[in-house]
Design a protein around this motif. Sequence first.
Motif, PDB file in Angstrom:
ATOM      1  N   PHE A  79       6.423   0.257  -8.950  1.00 18.52           N
ATOM      2  CA  PHE A  79       7.307   1.048  -9.803  1.00 18.52           C
ATOM      3  C   PHE A  79       6.593   1.437 -11.089  1.00 18.52           C
ATOM      4  O   PHE A  79       6.688   2.561 -11.552  1.00 18.52           O
ATOM      5  N   GLU A  80       5.882   0.469 -11.695  1.00 15.59           N
ATOM      6  CA  GLU A  80       5.173   0.733 -12.949  1.00 15.59           C
ATOM      7  C   GLU A  80       4.081   1.776 -12.764  1.00 15.59           C
ATOM      8  O   GLU A  80       3.745   2.509 -13.688  1.00 15.59           O
ATOM      9  N   ALA A  81       3.527   1.850 -11.555  1.00 17.12           N
ATOM     10  CA  ALA A  81       2.497   2.849 -11.257  1.00 17.12           C
ATOM     11  C   ALA A  81       3.124   4.199 -10.903  1.00 17.12           C
ATOM     12  O   ALA A  81       2.407   5.148 -10.591  1.00 17.12           O
ATOM     13  N   ALA A 101       7.593   3.948  -3.545  1.00 16.56           N
ATOM     14  CA  ALA A 101       8.379   2.828  -4.070  1.00 16.56           C
ATOM     15  C   ALA A 101       9.632   3.334  -4.788  1.00 16.56           C
ATOM     16  O   ALA A 101      10.714   2.736  -4.653  1.00 16.56           O
ATOM     17  N   LEU A 102       9.503   4.432  -5.534  1.00 17.19           N
ATOM     18  CA  LEU A 102      10.659   4.989  -6.229  1.00 17.19           C
ATOM     19  C   LEU A 102      11.703   5.511  -5.236  1.00 17.19           C
ATOM     20  O   LEU A 102      12.903   5.336  -5.436  1.00 17.19           O
ATOM     21  N   ARG A 103      11.234   6.117  -4.166  1.00 20.01           N
ATOM     22  CA  ARG A 103      12.154   6.594  -3.131  1.00 20.01           C
ATOM     23  C   ARG A 103      12.887   5.435  -2.466  1.00 20.01           C
ATOM     24  O   ARG A 103      14.091   5.491  -2.231  1.00 20.01           O
ATOM     25  N   CYS A 162       0.813  -1.210   0.000  1.00 30.06           N
ATOM     26  CA  CYS A 162       0.000   0.000   0.000  1.00 30.06           C
ATOM     27  C   CYS A 162       0.851   1.267   0.000  1.00 30.06           C
ATOM     28  O   CYS A 162       0.317   2.372   0.069  1.00 30.06           O
ATOM     29  N   SER A 163       2.164   1.112  -0.052  1.00 33.06           N
ATOM     30  CA  SER A 163       3.115   2.230  -0.054  1.00 33.06           C
ATOM     31  C   SER A 163       2.963   3.116   1.164  1.00 33.06           C
ATOM     32  O   SER A 163       2.969   4.343   1.065  1.00 33.06           O
ATOM     33  N   LYS A 164       2.836   2.498   2.321  1.00 35.39           N
ATOM     34  CA  LYS A 164       2.717   3.248   3.565  1.00 35.39           C
ATOM     35  C   LYS A 164       3.929   2.991   4.437  1.00 35.39           C
ATOM     36  O   LYS A 164       4.528   1.919   4.400  1.00 35.39           O
ATOM     37  N   LEU A 165       4.285   3.994   5.215  1.00 33.08           N
ATOM     38  CA  LEU A 165       5.335   3.890   6.210  1.00 33.08           C
ATOM     39  C   LEU A 165       4.620   3.865   7.559  1.00 33.08           C
ATOM     40  O   LEU A 165       3.930   4.819   7.912  1.00 33.08           O
ATOM     41  N   VAL A 166       4.745   2.754   8.294  1.00 31.44           N
ATOM     42  CA  VAL A 166       4.019   2.544   9.546  1.00 31.44           C
ATOM     43  C   VAL A 166       5.031   2.487  10.687  1.00 31.44           C
ATOM     44  O   VAL A 166       6.098   1.882  10.561  1.00 31.44           O
ATOM     45  N   CYS A 167       4.686   3.104  11.825  1.00 35.51           N
ATOM     46  CA  CYS A 167       5.612   3.124  12.963  1.00 35.51           C
ATOM     47  C   CYS A 167       5.771   1.714  13.548  1.00 35.51           C
ATOM     48  O   CYS A 167       4.903   0.855  13.392  1.00 35.51           O
ATOM     49  N   LYS A 168       6.897   1.496  14.215  1.00 33.10           N
ATOM     50  CA  LYS A 168       7.192   0.180  14.808  1.00 33.10           C
ATOM     51  C   LYS A 168       6.156  -0.212  15.851  1.00 33.10           C
ATOM     52  O   LYS A 168       5.843  -1.380  16.018  1.00 33.10           O
ATOM     53  N   THR A 210      14.841  11.495  -8.492  1.00 33.08           N
ATOM     54  CA  THR A 210      14.266  12.489  -9.396  1.00 33.08           C
ATOM     55  C   THR A 210      12.871  12.083  -9.832  1.00 33.08           C
ATOM     56  O   THR A 210      11.950  12.915  -9.868  1.00 33.08           O
ATOM     57  N   LYS A 211      12.695  10.819 -10.141  1.00 25.77           N
ATOM     58  CA  LYS A 211      11.354  10.323 -10.533  1.00 25.77           C
ATOM     59  C   LYS A 211      10.376  10.429  -9.368  1.00 25.77           C
ATOM     60  O   LYS A 211       9.209  10.737  -9.559  1.00 25.77           O
ATOM     61  N   ALA A 212      10.869  10.180  -8.159  1.00 29.53           N
ATOM     62  CA  ALA A 212       9.995  10.216  -6.980  1.00 29.53           C
ATOM     63  C   ALA A 212       9.553  11.657  -6.677  1.00 29.53           C
ATOM     64  O   ALA A 212       8.451  11.866  -6.173  1.00 29.53           O
ATOM     65  N   ALA A 213      10.409  12.608  -6.981  1.00 32.51           N
ATOM     66  CA  ALA A 213      10.074  13.998  -6.681  1.00 32.51           C
ATOM     67  C   ALA A 213       9.077  14.479  -7.693  1.00 32.51           C
ATOM     68  O   ALA A 213       8.163  15.141  -7.527  1.00 32.51           O
TER      69      ALA A 213
END
Length: 181
Positions: free
Chosen positions: A149-151, A156-158, A102-108, A178-181
Amino acid sequence: MSWADNIATEAADTLCCASCGIAEVDDIKLKNCDDCDLVRYCSDTCQEDHRPDHEAMCKERAAKLRDEILFKQPESSYLGDCPICCLPLSLDPKKSVPYYCCSKLVCKGCTTAHIMRHLDEGSPNGCPFCRQLYAKSDEELKERRKKRFEANDPFALREAGMKHFGDGDYDGAFEYFTKAA
């Protein structure tokens, strides 16, 4: 003068022009001092007339406001907030877990609580945010990452850029960043 009289005077001052004393009513709108927001004026002329009396207090209050803005801790980190508990994510990368489903960053803390809940229930474990089950093989994980990546998912790019940077491939890392920005 008692403290109650001081409060009444201050309340009246906030509803009146600091220079001429005219009260704010429907047809007269008072505007705050641009620098300190402590006093109000009915016109630019009144503000100019009152300036010598107000200047010292205004500069002191403006300095306090500036310091407050400069030294105030941000409400969140540049990483944002955990999507589950809504607390700011730590700047330490070891205290958060990236989920590629889901491209989420979740805390520990949320990740650990999710794992403990599934251990108690005996059910299969998955992402604490989207509930998708973990990949069973490296191939399945690579396939999920490839889809992200394809999306052109910035998360994911970062992450790909961070991996290339860690491996010493700075040109590849720059390309992904650069792509992520």
